[in-house]
Design a protein around this motif. Structure first.
Motif, PDB file in Angstrom:
ATOM      1  N   THR A 207       0.002   9.457   8.175  1.00 28.95           N
ATOM      2  CA  THR A 207      -0.182   8.317   7.269  1.00 28.95           C
ATOM      3  C   THR A 207       0.778   8.288   6.081  1.00 28.95           C
ATOM      4  O   THR A 207       1.014   7.218   5.512  1.00 28.95           O
ATOM      5  CB  THR A 207      -1.620   8.309   6.707  1.00 28.95           C
ATOM      6  N   LEU A 338      -4.039   0.041   5.855  1.00 31.37           N
ATOM      7  CA  LEU A 338      -5.449   0.205   6.206  1.00 31.37           C
ATOM      8  C   LEU A 338      -5.598   0.449   7.710  1.00 31.37           C
ATOM      9  O   LEU A 338      -6.346   1.336   8.144  1.00 31.37           O
ATOM     10  CB  LEU A 338      -6.228  -1.041   5.787  1.00 31.37           C
ATOM     11  N   GLY A 339      -4.868  -0.330   8.505  1.00 36.64           N
ATOM     12  CA  GLY A 339      -4.906  -0.143   9.949  1.00 36.64           C
ATOM     13  C   GLY A 339      -4.341   1.201  10.362  1.00 36.64           C
ATOM     14  O   GLY A 339      -4.880   1.863  11.264  1.00 36.64           O
ATOM     15  N   GLY A 342      -6.896   3.946   9.434  1.00 34.66           N
ATOM     16  CA  GLY A 342      -8.056   3.860  10.328  1.00 34.66           C
ATOM     17  C   GLY A 342      -7.747   4.378  11.725  1.00 34.66           C
ATOM     18  O   GLY A 342      -8.508   5.179  12.292  1.00 34.66           O
ATOM     19  N   LEU A 345      -7.309   8.199  11.667  1.00 30.59           N
ATOM     20  CA  LEU A 345      -8.599   8.895  11.593  1.00 30.59           C
ATOM     21  C   LEU A 345      -9.260   8.976  12.970  1.00 30.59           C
ATOM     22  O   LEU A 345      -9.792  10.025  13.356  1.00 30.59           O
ATOM     23  CB  LEU A 345      -9.531   8.176  10.613  1.00 30.59           C
TER      24      LEU A 345
END
Length: 354
Positions: A207, A338-339, A342, A345
């Motif tokens: 990320t 954000l994508g 997510g 994760l």
């Protein structure tokens, strides 16, 4: 009638003319870069670590100088030289920092997972940016920056798609801000969601943009997380070549594509020379053809030239265009990150069950 080569005495005159045209702008970018490096060192001394790297500081300083006084014609030649040709040389030097051996030793599962995250992030960003009405050039730059390695990916992809300096600088400014949020927030978020240091390190590598930022984000999780995060970051950077090659093919003009398919000699034009150089340098390093003594100078050269390129971009950016592009670009960067977080994760939980 055959053309006669230029007399030997003309070559020094051409060199002097080139230095007069480019020298002032190059010196200006060099001074801005030096100031940015000093500010990063001051951050480290006062705050314990640098929250803003010299790359981003050089960009901000360049923008500030342009706000105070727009550089005149005497500076533009050198600024353009730093913004494109010198940056391309930096990308080639960067290839020596990566070895395919370390990537393959991590196993195919993790490598395929990283490739999947990069592909997902690119496609997801393209969909989000299109929905936000973001112009195509900025959309592609955001997709490459968020998916791969931030500033370096944006600056490598820009010449391939023919992006303007204003688009590059504006996109870097917004993605750098988003990347800083990830660096600051990850040490707070990861321990609450992931238990093992390996999982936390992989999340940081998936990320966070630049290697120093990965170090800053993964260091609180321990040495194991630091090593794993750096390795995963390396895997993401290796996607820079294939993604730029795909952009070169898909963004080529129809006439250029027809020529490439009908004339074998034209095919290499679809591949930017600096991407080919990056791949060649990386292959040479993987085959132990680059001596260890040359790695540090090559890495330092790449960092210095990239910092100068960031200063040049800052000096080329009109602040009003940044503010004008604000909302669609900011929303695209936000939802893209954000994508990315997510999806990363989900992947980490699948790999480590944590």
């Amino acid at each position: 009638m055959a053309a006669h080569p230029a007399p030997t005495c003309m070559r020094p005159l051409k060199l002097i003319s080139f230095l007069r045209a480019s020298g002032p702008g190059v010196l200006l970018c060099l001074l801005v870069s030096g100031l940015a490096i000093c500010l990063e060192a001051a951050e480290t001394y006062l705050l314990g670590k640098a929250w803003l790297e010299s790359l981003n500081l050089a960009l901000l300083l360049g923008v500030l100088i342009r706000v105070i006084k727009t550089p005149g014609p005497i500076w533009t030649g050198g600024i353009r030289l730093c913004a494109r040709p010198l940056l391309n040389v930096a990308i080639v030097c960067l290839g020596a920092s990566f070895s395919l051996h370390a990537v393959f030793c991590a196993g195919p599962t993790l490598l395929l997972g990283v490739m999947g995250i990069v592909l997902f992030s690119v496609v997801f960003t393209l969909l989000i940016g299109r929905a936000m009405g973001l112009p195509t050039h900025q959309l592609l730059l955001v997709a490459c920056g968020n998916a791969i390695c931030g500033n370096s990916a944006i600056m490598a992809a820009a010449p391939v798609i023919g992006a303007k300096e204003e688009d590059i600088g504006t996109t870097i400014a917004f993605t750098a801000a988003g990347g800083l949020v990830v660096v600051l927030g990850l040490p707070l978020l990861a321990p609450a969601l992931l238990g093992s240091p390996n999982a936390q390190g992989v999340l940081a590598g998936l990320t966070v943009y630049a290697v120093p930022q990965v170090v800053a984000a993964a260091a609180p999780f321990g040495q194991t997380a630091l090593h794993v995060g750096t390795l995963v970051k390396l895997m993401r950077v290796l996607m820079l070549g294939p993604v730029c090659l795909a952009l070169a093919v898909f963004c080529a003009k129809p006439t250029q594509t027809r020529q490439a398919t009908t004339h074998g000699a034209s095919i290499p034009r679809l591949v930017p020379w600096y991407i080919a150089g990056f791949a060649a340098m990386m292959t040479a390093r993987s085959c132990n053809l680059v001596p260890d003594a040359a790695l540090t100078p090559l890495s330092t050269t790449a960092t210095c030239l990239t910092t100068m390129a960031m200063a040049a971009l800052g000096l080329s950016v009109e602040l009003r265009s940044v503010l004008h592009a604000g909302r669609p670009l900011a929303l695209s960067v936000f939802f893209s990150l954000l994508g990315l977080v997510g999806a990363s994760l989900i992947l980490v939980r699948l790999l480590f069950g944590a």
